[in-house]
Design an enzyme around this catalytic site. Structure first.
Site, PDB file in Angstrom:
ATOM      1  N   HIS A 218       0.719  -1.042  -0.027  1.00 11.09           N
ATOM      2  CA  HIS A 218       0.144  -0.021  -0.056  1.00 11.09           C
ATOM      3  C   HIS A 218       0.810   1.220   0.099  1.00 11.09           C
ATOM      4  O   HIS A 218       0.332   2.296   0.320  1.00 11.09           O
ATOM      5  CB  HIS A 218      -0.969  -0.260   1.523  1.00 11.09           C
ATOM      6  CG  HIS A 218      -2.007   0.791   1.161  1.00 11.09           C
ATOM      7  ND1 HIS A 218      -2.188   1.882   2.082  1.00 11.09           N
ATOM      8  CD2 HIS A 218      -2.989   0.863   0.221  1.00 11.09           C
ATOM      9  CE1 HIS A 218      -3.446   2.456   2.044  1.00 11.09           C
ATOM     10  NE2 HIS A 218      -3.849   2.079   0.777  1.00 11.09           N
ATOM     11  N   LYS A 220       3.314   4.282  -1.209  1.00 10.16           N
ATOM     12  CA  LYS A 220       3.526   5.524  -2.381  1.00 10.16           C
ATOM     13  C   LYS A 220       4.586   6.192  -1.911  1.00 10.16           C
ATOM     14  O   LYS A 220       4.857   6.830  -1.104  1.00 10.16           O
ATOM     15  CB  LYS A 220       2.222   6.400  -2.415  1.00 10.16           C
ATOM     16  CG  LYS A 220       0.740   5.672  -2.516  1.00 10.16           C
ATOM     17  CD  LYS A 220       0.082   5.365  -1.377  1.00 10.16           C
ATOM     18  CE  LYS A 220      -1.248   5.080  -1.405  1.00 10.16           C
ATOM     19  NZ  LYS A 220      -1.804   4.408  -0.198  1.00 10.16           N
ATOM     20  N   ASP A 225      16.562  10.828  -8.067  1.00 11.61           N
ATOM     21  CA  ASP A 225      18.035  10.894  -8.169  1.00 11.61           C
ATOM     22  C   ASP A 225      18.743  10.895  -6.647  1.00 11.61           C
ATOM     23  O   ASP A 225      19.711  11.401  -6.247  1.00 11.61           O
ATOM     24  CB  ASP A 225      18.568  12.498  -8.648  1.00 11.61           C
ATOM     25  CG  ASP A 225      18.255  12.534 -10.263  1.00 11.61           C
ATOM     26  OD1 ASP A 225      18.204  11.499 -10.660  1.00 11.61           O
ATOM     27  OD2 ASP A 225      18.148  13.668 -10.572  1.00 11.61           O
ATOM     28  N   HIS A 394      -8.935  11.550   2.381  1.00 16.73           N
ATOM     29  CA  HIS A 394      -8.405  10.300   2.248  1.00 16.73           C
ATOM     30  C   HIS A 394      -7.198  10.397   2.857  1.00 16.73           C
ATOM     31  O   HIS A 394      -6.007   9.493   3.047  1.00 16.73           O
ATOM     32  CB  HIS A 394      -8.234  10.068   0.801  1.00 16.73           C
ATOM     33  CG  HIS A 394      -7.397   8.451   0.431  1.00 16.73           C
ATOM     34  ND1 HIS A 394      -6.218   8.595  -0.110  1.00 16.73           N
ATOM     35  CD2 HIS A 394      -7.936   7.411   0.415  1.00 16.73           C
ATOM     36  CE1 HIS A 394      -5.842   7.130  -0.312  1.00 16.73           C
ATOM     37  NE2 HIS A 394      -6.927   6.367   0.039  1.00 16.73           N
ATOM     38  N   LYS A 396      -4.104  10.601   5.781  1.00 17.85           N
ATOM     39  CA  LYS A 396      -3.871   9.698   6.832  1.00 17.85           C
ATOM     40  C   LYS A 396      -2.980  10.417   7.867  1.00 17.85           C
ATOM     41  O   LYS A 396      -1.723  10.536   7.501  1.00 17.85           O
ATOM     42  CB  LYS A 396      -3.169   8.420   6.235  1.00 17.85           C
ATOM     43  CG  LYS A 396      -3.860   7.613   5.483  1.00 17.85           C
ATOM     44  CD  LYS A 396      -3.389   7.656   4.062  1.00 17.85           C
ATOM     45  CE  LYS A 396      -3.929   6.623   3.191  1.00 17.85           C
ATOM     46  NZ  LYS A 396      -5.450   6.455   3.115  1.00 17.85           N
ATOM     47  N   ASP A 401      -0.419  16.599  20.385  1.00 17.86           N
ATOM     48  CA  ASP A 401      -0.087  17.866  20.858  1.00 17.86           C
ATOM     49  C   ASP A 401       0.886  18.800  20.008  1.00 17.86           C
ATOM     50  O   ASP A 401       0.577  18.728  18.789  1.00 17.86           O
ATOM     51  CB  ASP A 401       0.769  17.667  22.435  1.00 17.86           C
ATOM     52  CG  ASP A 401      -0.104  16.748  23.389  1.00 17.86           C
ATOM     53  OD1 ASP A 401      -1.136  17.014  23.407  1.00 17.86           O
ATOM     54  OD2 ASP A 401       0.450  15.962  24.270  1.00 17.86           O
TER      55      ASP A 401
END
EC number: 2.7.8.-
Length: 476
Positions: A218, A220, A225, A394, A396, A401
């Site tokens: 899952h 990404k 470089d 979507h 996450k 604090d």
């Protein structure tokens, strides 16, 4: 009667096997028993091919992080590693030596102090930054997504990748076999003919036969470089630009990073690349020595069946446990395990302000029902739950604090915590945390707070659907 008795014995035996194999995870056992009850015998066949394969999990671990131990050793000496909580540049960490020690030992990646991090709030900003960075690539492009679509934005990415590969830039591309199952052979052939190395991570048929279909990548990751990297919640597709007529505006968060953080995005990609392709790449040219791009402190946390710890779950639980003033969570799928659930309730009862943003419109109805099933008890003890109404959220994000924030690929659900290959960036810089808080406050304004007294009077049919969905929640 004899046949009926034999079938009953066989069914009871199947249930016993599930209980025996899933004794460490009672919630999963309940989910699989529920499936077996709904579709007897067929449910057990599904369990055999889809459920956790303990032997393959050990094999995956064996092929995991030890392969790059010598590279990590070199990076530890190359990066600006934080060795003490006193050097975190945050007064709050001076009283959090245990949390610092856990974060420092939870993963083989260290907390570093030499990064520059930019928060990207939606698909338009993220894709613009990615495409600009791709245009500047000189040596290599490493690109990995759970979902990559052959649509308008996907074509923009593809055209640049092909052009760069033909110009001599080394392009390695990887997609999850199940998440990107829709990619046509023609598309893959076009990439390879242009000189791009492309692999699926655990293709569906192969992973099904090998009983590894439950392990989805899952993550990404985009690394260019060895100098600039991207991590966050966005895949590549027009729907992430808000073009899905059902979901509308797509609210997501991604990070553009420079400096030491890129080293550890790179090594996670190369570990996954070896798993998918069999190629082991450890050349130092992929980890160039850089001038300090910034002074931000950050930690890359990778989690999955190739790790000995459920690192992202451990990180989230530990951070929730030390919260003193506020906990802010944004997640598209809210299916917490018992420890996270208890930590949220304990924090709220202790006087910590806990706010959770979930979608009002979801891309999965069964997941939405499962998420709603967890809310009543949380709201009863003071947790505030908000449903994002502008479109589909979507992102996450976890903010604790002024101590830390987490942005990455992992949802607040059991699949992300225990089954998927996931990746999160833990951020400690006050300015970056406040930037994320600004986004969170704006999201609150575009959300509807769930009224507890109205929620408990929701229709009995909805409560029934929530109960049934919750039984399956460990598998969603």
């Amino acid at each position: 009667m004899v046949w009926l008795l034999l079938l009953c014995i066989l069914f009871i035996s199947q249930c016993g096997i599930i209980l025996l194999l899933e004794f460490r995870s009672p919630t999963k056992a309940v989910a699989w028993l529920f499936i077996s009850y709904c579709v007897p015998f067929l449910g057990f066949i599904i369990y055999y091919f889809v459920a956790r394969n303990y032997r393959s999990r050990r094999t995956i671990r064996k092929k995991g992080t030890i392969l790059f131990r010598e590279v990590r050793s070199r990076l530890w000496s190359q990066a600006a590693v934080i060795q003490s909580a006193d050097n975190m540049g945050n007064p709050e960490f001076q009283t959090q030596s245990r949390l610092f020690s856990l974060l420092s030992h939870l993963t083989e990646n260290p907390i570093t102090s030499c990064s520059e991090i930019e928060v990207l709030t939606d698909g338009e900003a993220t894709y613009a930054a990615m495409l600009q960075a791709l245009e500047q690539a000189q040596h290599h492009i490493h690109i990995q997504f759970y979902i990559f679509r052959e649509d308008t934005i996907g074509r923009k990415f593809t055209d640049i990748l092909i052009r760069k590969a033909q110009a001599g830039v080394k392009v390695r591309m990887m997609c999850d076999g199940l998440g990107s199952y829709h990619l046509k052979d023609r598309f893959v052939r076009e990439l390879k003919e242009a000189g791009i190395e492309f692999y699926f991570f655990l293709p569906p048929f192969t992973s099904f036969i090998q009983r590894e279909v439950n392990y989805r990548n899952h993550r990404k990751i985009l690394v260019i470089d060895g100098e600039i990297g991207f991590i966050g919640g966005l895949n590549v597709g027009d729907d992430y630009l808000g073009h899905d007529p059902k979901l509308g505006y797509w609210r997501d968060t991604h990070l553009q990073v420079r400096g030491d953080t890129v080293y550890f995005l790179q090594i996670v990609f190369l570990e996954d690349w070896e798993f998918a392709s069999g190629q082991r790449i450890t050349d130092s040219i992929y980890f160039p020595v850089h001038q300090c791009a910034g002074s931000e402190r950050a930690l890359i946390v990778a989690s999955g069946p190739d790790r000995n710890w459920n690192a992202i779950q451990e990180m989230c639980f530990s951070a929730l446990a030390v919260a003193k003033r506020r906990i802010c969570i944004t997640t598209p799928y809210f299916i917490p395990d018992q420890s996270i659930y208890a930590a949220l309730k304990t924090a709220a009862v202790s006087g910590v302000e806990v706010d959770i943003i979930i979608p009002k419109i979801s891309d999965s109805q069964i997941v939405q029902y499962a998420s709603l099933s967890y809310l009543e008890e949380l709201m009863r003890v003071g947790v505030r739950v908000h449903q994002y109404a502008k479109g589909f959220v979507h992102a996450k994000i976890v903010i604790i604090d002024d101590l830390l924030a987490s942005v990455g690929t992992a949802n607040m659900d059991m699949r992300s915590f225990y089954s998927n290959f996931e990746l999160s960036a833990v951020l400690f810089e006050q300015e970056t945390i406040e930037r994320l808080m600004d986004d969170f406050r704006r999201d609150l304004q575009e959300s509807e707070k769930i009224n507890y007294h109205e929620f408990i009077r929701r229709p009995r049919t909805q409560k029934t659907m929530e109960t049934l969905s919750r039984m399956l929640s460990p598998l969603l």
